[in-house]
Design a protein around this motif. Structure first.
Motif, PDB file in Angstrom:
ATOM      1  N   GLY A  54      42.433   3.047  66.728  1.00  0.00           N
ATOM      2  CA  GLY A  54      40.941   3.653  67.273  1.00  0.00           C
ATOM      3  C   GLY A  54      40.290   4.248  66.514  1.00  0.00           C
ATOM      4  O   GLY A  54      39.522   3.773  65.665  1.00  0.00           O
ATOM      5  N   ASN A  55      39.981   5.708  66.866  1.00  0.00           N
ATOM      6  CA  ASN A  55      38.863   6.010  66.183  1.00  0.00           C
ATOM      7  C   ASN A  55      38.575   6.927  65.106  1.00  0.00           C
ATOM      8  O   ASN A  55      37.837   7.253  63.910  1.00  0.00           O
ATOM      9  N   ARG A  94      41.156   9.213  63.697  1.00  0.00           N
ATOM     10  CA  ARG A  94      41.581  10.765  64.391  1.00  0.00           C
ATOM     11  C   ARG A  94      42.510  10.805  63.737  1.00  0.00           C
ATOM     12  O   ARG A  94      43.099  11.588  62.696  1.00  0.00           O
ATOM     13  N   GLN A 106      36.761  -0.316  64.705  1.00  0.00           N
ATOM     14  CA  GLN A 106      35.796   0.454  65.163  1.00  0.00           C
ATOM     15  C   GLN A 106      36.034   2.003  64.723  1.00  0.00           C
ATOM     16  O   GLN A 106      35.648   2.745  66.261  1.00  0.00           O
ATOM     17  N   CYS A 107      36.696   2.428  63.928  1.00  0.00           N
ATOM     18  CA  CYS A 107      37.035   3.750  63.519  1.00  0.00           C
ATOM     19  C   CYS A 107      35.476   4.635  63.307  1.00  0.00           C
ATOM     20  O   CYS A 107      34.723   4.004  62.670  1.00  0.00           O
ATOM     21  N   HIS A 108      36.105   5.868  63.149  1.00  0.00           N
ATOM     22  CA  HIS A 108      34.683   6.406  62.302  1.00  0.00           C
ATOM     23  C   HIS A 108      34.244   5.742  60.616  1.00  0.00           C
ATOM     24  O   HIS A 108      35.921   6.009  60.383  1.00  0.00           O
ATOM     25  N   CYS A 164      36.944   7.254  58.430  1.00  0.00           N
ATOM     26  CA  CYS A 164      38.474   7.431  58.687  1.00  0.00           C
ATOM     27  C   CYS A 164      38.782   5.109  58.501  1.00  0.00           C
ATOM     28  O   CYS A 164      39.757   5.066  58.650  1.00  0.00           O
TER      29      CYS A 164
END
Length: 158
Positions: free
Chosen positions: A38-39, A41, A63-65, A68
Motif C-alpha cells: 500500500g502506501n 505505513r 505506489q508507496c511513499h 517507504c
C-alpha cells in the motif's frame, strides 16, 4: 461508528498486533513478510520494530511513499499467488507475516484470503505468527493482544 473512528481503531489494532506478533516470535530465527505494501505505513513501522530481521514485501504495484520503498531484493512485485510461490521457492523462513491484501470489498477480500491461505502456509515456519486483517483458513487462531477486539483483527499460530 464514524469511518474516521473505524480507521483509527483499525490502525491501532494493526500496530498493536504487529508488536504483539514480534514479541511472540522473539528468540526464533527468521524473516518477516508484509503482504500488501500500500502506501508503506505498516512496512515503515516494521522497519522500526523488527530491526535486524529481513522484511519481505509483496504487492502488485509499487505506489508507496518514497521514504517507504523496500530494497529491491526484498520487494516481490506481482500478483499475490505468484509472489507467494516465489517466496516459498526462495527458501525464506517466515516467522511472522502480516496479511493486508484487499480490494476494499469485504466478500471479495474474505474469499481472496481463503484462496491464498494454503500458499501462505507454504511460506510459514513452525511456531510462526500471522497477523491478518482478514480471516485466514487452515491455521490455529489465537487470542492476540488484549488491546485488540477479536472482531477487528485476526491472529494465528502456525
Amino acid at each position: 461508528m464514524s469511518r474516521l473512528d473505524s480507521m483509527m481503531r483499525r490502525l491501532a489494532a494493526q500496530r498493536d498486533g504487529l508488536e504483539w506478533g514480534l514479541k511472540e516470535v522473539h528468540g526464533l530465527d527468521g524473516d518477516v513478510v508484509d503482504m500488501g505494501l500500500g502506501n508503506g505505513r505498516t512496512y515503515d513501522h516494521l522497519r522500526e520494530v523488527a530491526s535486524g530481521r529481513r522484511i519481505w514485501v509483496i504487492d502488485r504495484i509499487l505506489q508507496c511513499h518514497p521514504s517507504c520503498i523496500p530494497p529491491e531484493q526484498d520487494f516481490l512485485q506481482g500478483e499475490a499467488e505468484e509472489m507467494l510461490k516465489k517466496l516459498a521457492a526462495s527458501g525464506a523462513k517466515i516467522i511472522m507475516a502480516h496479511y493486508d491484501f484487499g480490494f476494499g470489498e469485504k466478500e471479495k477480500d474474505v474469499a481472496e484470503a481463503a484462496r491464498l491461505s494454503p500458499m501462505i502456509a507454504d511460506i510459514m515456519a513452525p511456531g510462526g505468527v500471522l497477523v491478518s486483517g482478514q480471516p485466514l483458513v487452515g491455521f490455529s487462531q489465537v487470542r492476540g493482544p488484549e488491546t485488540v477486539s477479536p472482531d477487528r483483527y485476526c491472529f494465528y499460530r502456525t
